[in-house]
Enzyme design. Structure first.
Site, mmCIF file in Angstrom:
data_model
loop_
_atom_site.group_PDB
_atom_site.id
_atom_site.type_symbol
_atom_site.label_atom_id
_atom_site.label_comp_id
_atom_site.label_asym_id
_atom_site.label_seq_id
_atom_site.Cartn_x
_atom_site.Cartn_y
_atom_site.Cartn_z
ATOM 1 N N SER A 1 5.732 8.198 -34.161
ATOM 2 C CA SER A 1 7.001 7.471 -34.211
ATOM 3 C C SER A 1 7.943 7.907 -33.082
ATOM 4 O O SER A 1 8.705 7.082 -32.566
ATOM 5 C CB SER A 1 7.652 7.542 -35.589
ATOM 6 O OG SER A 1 7.808 8.860 -35.975
ATOM 7 N N LEU B 1 4.684 12.202 -35.046
ATOM 8 C CA LEU B 1 4.548 12.299 -33.585
ATOM 9 C C LEU B 1 4.491 10.901 -32.980
ATOM 10 O O LEU B 1 5.149 10.609 -31.973
ATOM 11 C CB LEU B 1 3.284 13.092 -33.221
ATOM 12 C CG LEU B 1 3.352 14.599 -33.542
ATOM 13 C CD1 LEU B 1 1.961 15.218 -33.580
ATOM 14 C CD2 LEU B 1 4.229 15.326 -32.522
ATOM 15 N N GLU C 1 6.361 19.232 -34.665
ATOM 16 C CA GLU C 1 5.035 19.857 -34.845
ATOM 17 C C GLU C 1 4.095 19.041 -35.733
ATOM 18 O O GLU C 1 3.128 19.584 -36.261
ATOM 19 C CB GLU C 1 5.209 21.282 -35.379
ATOM 20 C CG GLU C 1 5.846 22.229 -34.364
ATOM 21 C CD GLU C 1 5.455 23.697 -34.564
ATOM 22 O OE1 GLU C 1 4.527 23.985 -35.326
ATOM 23 O OE2 GLU C 1 6.109 24.548 -33.937
ATOM 24 N N GLU D 1 28.721 35.352 -14.063
ATOM 25 C CA GLU D 1 29.490 35.885 -12.938
ATOM 26 C C GLU D 1 30.236 37.148 -13.342
ATOM 27 O O GLU D 1 30.342 38.111 -12.569
ATOM 28 C CB GLU D 1 30.527 34.844 -12.453
ATOM 29 C CG GLU D 1 29.941 33.502 -12.046
ATOM 30 C CD GLU D 1 29.834 32.512 -13.200
ATOM 31 O OE1 GLU D 1 29.452 32.919 -14.320
ATOM 32 O OE2 GLU D 1 30.126 31.335 -12.981
ATOM 33 N N GLY E 1 3.119 15.648 -38.674
ATOM 34 C CA GLY E 1 1.762 15.232 -38.354
ATOM 35 C C GLY E 1 1.709 14.023 -37.419
ATOM 36 O O GLY E 1 2.689 13.687 -36.750
ATOM 37 N N ARG F 1 9.110 28.548 -30.882
ATOM 38 C CA ARG F 1 10.078 28.268 -31.951
ATOM 39 C C ARG F 1 11.378 29.041 -31.736
ATOM 40 O O ARG F 1 12.454 28.561 -32.072
ATOM 41 C CB ARG F 1 9.467 28.620 -33.311
ATOM 42 C CG ARG F 1 8.380 27.647 -33.726
ATOM 43 C CD ARG F 1 7.742 28.082 -35.044
ATOM 44 N NE ARG F 1 6.734 27.116 -35.486
ATOM 45 C CZ ARG F 1 5.982 27.268 -36.568
ATOM 46 N NH1 ARG F 1 6.131 28.344 -37.335
ATOM 47 N NH2 ARG F 1 5.109 26.337 -36.906
HETATM 48 C C1 AOF Z 1 29.660 29.739 -16.080
HETATM 49 N N1 AOF Z 1 28.865 30.843 -16.204
HETATM 50 O O1 AOF Z 1 27.367 32.042 -17.318
HETATM 51 C C2 AOF Z 1 27.996 29.978 -18.233
HETATM 52 C C3 AOF Z 1 28.790 28.818 -18.062
HETATM 53 O O2 AOF Z 1 32.416 28.520 -24.575
HETATM 54 P P1 AOF Z 1 32.318 29.191 -23.256
HETATM 55 O O3 AOF Z 1 33.609 29.713 -22.737
HETATM 56 O O4 AOF Z 1 31.232 30.242 -23.202
HETATM 57 O O5 AOF Z 1 31.924 28.043 -22.210
HETATM 58 C C4 AOF Z 1 30.702 27.387 -22.294
HETATM 59 C C5 AOF Z 1 30.569 26.393 -21.159
HETATM 60 O O6 AOF Z 1 30.709 27.080 -19.909
HETATM 61 C C6 AOF Z 1 29.182 25.763 -21.120
HETATM 62 O O7 AOF Z 1 29.113 24.574 -21.857
HETATM 63 C C7 AOF Z 1 29.002 25.515 -19.630
HETATM 64 O O8 AOF Z 1 29.672 24.342 -19.210
HETATM 65 C C8 AOF Z 1 29.688 26.719 -19.023
HETATM 66 N N2 AOF Z 1 28.725 27.827 -18.972
HETATM 67 N N3 AOF Z 1 29.570 28.741 -16.974
HETATM 68 O O9 AOF Z 1 30.465 29.675 -15.152
HETATM 69 C C9 AOF Z 1 28.047 31.002 -17.234
HETATM 70 N N4 AOF Z 1 27.210 30.149 -19.331
HETATM 71 ZN ZN ZN Z 2 32.228 30.845 -16.654
#
Ligand code: AOF
Ligand code: ZN
Length: 356
Positions: A294, A292, A286, A52, A288, A188
């Site tokens: 298990s 996988l 990945e 935002e 063997g 990866r």
């Molecule tokens: C939002 N907009 O683009 C994201 C959100 O450690 P911080 O402050 O970056 O917070 C991480 C937490 O904020 C994350 O675990 C999730 O709950 C939220 N992420 N929220 O409004 C964003 N990336």
């Molecule tokens: Zn946020």
């Protein structure tokens, strides 16, 4: 419907953060004034500004006065907490946006409806649940950590036309084509951890890095109960972090963490607990065949990416048999065919049309 079109754009933007924001979710936002997008943003990297905030920052000087008359679309509920950045919900109140339209609510305890409450209390109209299933699929790794308290588990292997995963002598044998290998390296960069079993590590001496693609290397994990793999093997090099799961030793030596587990019990749930505690939100396994299997027999897998190749092995080690797997998609990759299976108990149902 308009809402879906803009949330769709938010989801596309969010995916630009793939491989960079973990353990945060991928989030995208667009700001719309009377049918015109005046701002776009996404969460670009872990610790950086949220979607935002980047969206608001992208609004041109001459459009700034339109912000209080605009609708903010965002793929995740705006946050309510002071984390690495101040709360987005407060920022939207301060900017006096007219309306907020959300894809998924944020299950993170620190948010979990509080962001929406802040907006509503300020008199901002809020709508949630637009393209909700798509959002849950895209952020399945994040939702798995928040809701199930375990990383999302992906199994990956290549099999011969006659259904084998390796020659009988378990020697290293390249089944899939270079095109598929490069795709695997891309994957990866997108997962937090990668794992192989003891025999694969010992015989193949894999490096488990993403050297054919640009991006981060995942945490490497190997099972070596009795610490028999020579430390001259590539998994011990300093290209990436490595966890060595074993029965006797714990502690860190440079980039290697010895993780002691109870081998009298199933080690898979123990590993997933450790990964959860370390904030690793996904694991790709990945091989063997034994490792996988298990994961399959423990029911602790979410999706399987299986390359069906043209190679023939005639006498080899049979590929794992998926229990509870539903074939979701088949995609040609060079001369291989990638089969995507989803565990029928996976709470994040597959949504076609988004890259894995
Ligand atoms: C939002 N907009 O683009 C994201 C959100 O450690 P911080 O402050 O970056 O917070 C991480 C937490 O904020 C994350 O675990 C999730 O709950 C939220 N992420 N929220 O409004 C964003 N990336
Ligand atoms: Zn946020």
């Amino acid at each position: 419907m308009h809402h879906e079109q803009y949330i769709q754009r938010c989801l596309e933007l969010s995916l630009l953060g793939k491989g960079r924001v973990s353990p945060n979710p991928m989030v995208g936002a667009v700001l719309v004034f009377e049918g015109r997008i005046i701002g776009e943003g996404w969460h670009k990297e872990y610790g950086g500004p949220h979607a935002e905030v980047n969206c608001l920052a992208s609004v041109k000087e001459e459009d700034k006065h339109l912000i209080p008359h605009s609708t903010m679309y965002v793929s995740l509920e705006p946050c309510a907490h002071y984390g690495k950045t101040p709360p987005c919900a407060n920022r939207l109140v301060q900017e006096q946006v007219k309306e907020v339209i959300i894809c998924n609510t944020d299950p993170n305890d620190k948010v979990d409806g509080k962001g929406i409450n802040i907006l509503k209390q300020a008199g901002i109209h809020v709508t949630t649940g637009i393209l909700e299933a798509e959002g849950r699929w895209i952020n399945r790794r994040f939702f798995s950590m928040q809701e199930r308290k375990r990383p999302y588990v992906i199994l990956k292997w290549a099999q011969s036309a006659d259904g084998c995963i390796a020659p009988l002598d378990r020697s290293r044998y390249q089944l899939s084509t270079p095109h598929s290998q490069q795709l695997v390296h891309k994957w990866r960069t997108e997962e937090d951890a990668i794992m192989v079993g003891y025999t694969t590590a010992l015989n193949d001496d894999p490096q488990l890095t993403a050297r054919l693609w640009k991006g981060k290397n995942p945490l490497r994990i190997v099972v070596d109960k009795n610490l028999q793999i020579p430390t001259t093997h590539k998994l011990y090099d300093d290209e990436a972090e490595t966890w060595v799961l074993n029965s006797s030793k714990s502690g860190r030596e440079d980039n290697v963490e010895y993780v002691q587990l109870d081998f009298n019990e199933n080690i898979i749930p123990q590993l997933l607990d450790k990964l959860y505690s370390a904030d690793k939100q996904s694991l790709i396994v990945e091989g063997g065949a034994k490792l996988l299997e298990s994961f399959i027999s423990a029911g602790l897998w979410d999706e399987a990416r299986v390359f069906a190749t043209e190679a023939k092995l005639s006498n080899g080690i049979p590929a794992p048999k998926l229990q509870d797997g539903v074939l979701a998609e088949q995609t040609p990759v060079g001369s291989d065919v990638l089969h995507l299976y989803i565990n029928k108990n996976n709470p994040y149902p597959f949504m076609p049309g988004y890259e894995l």
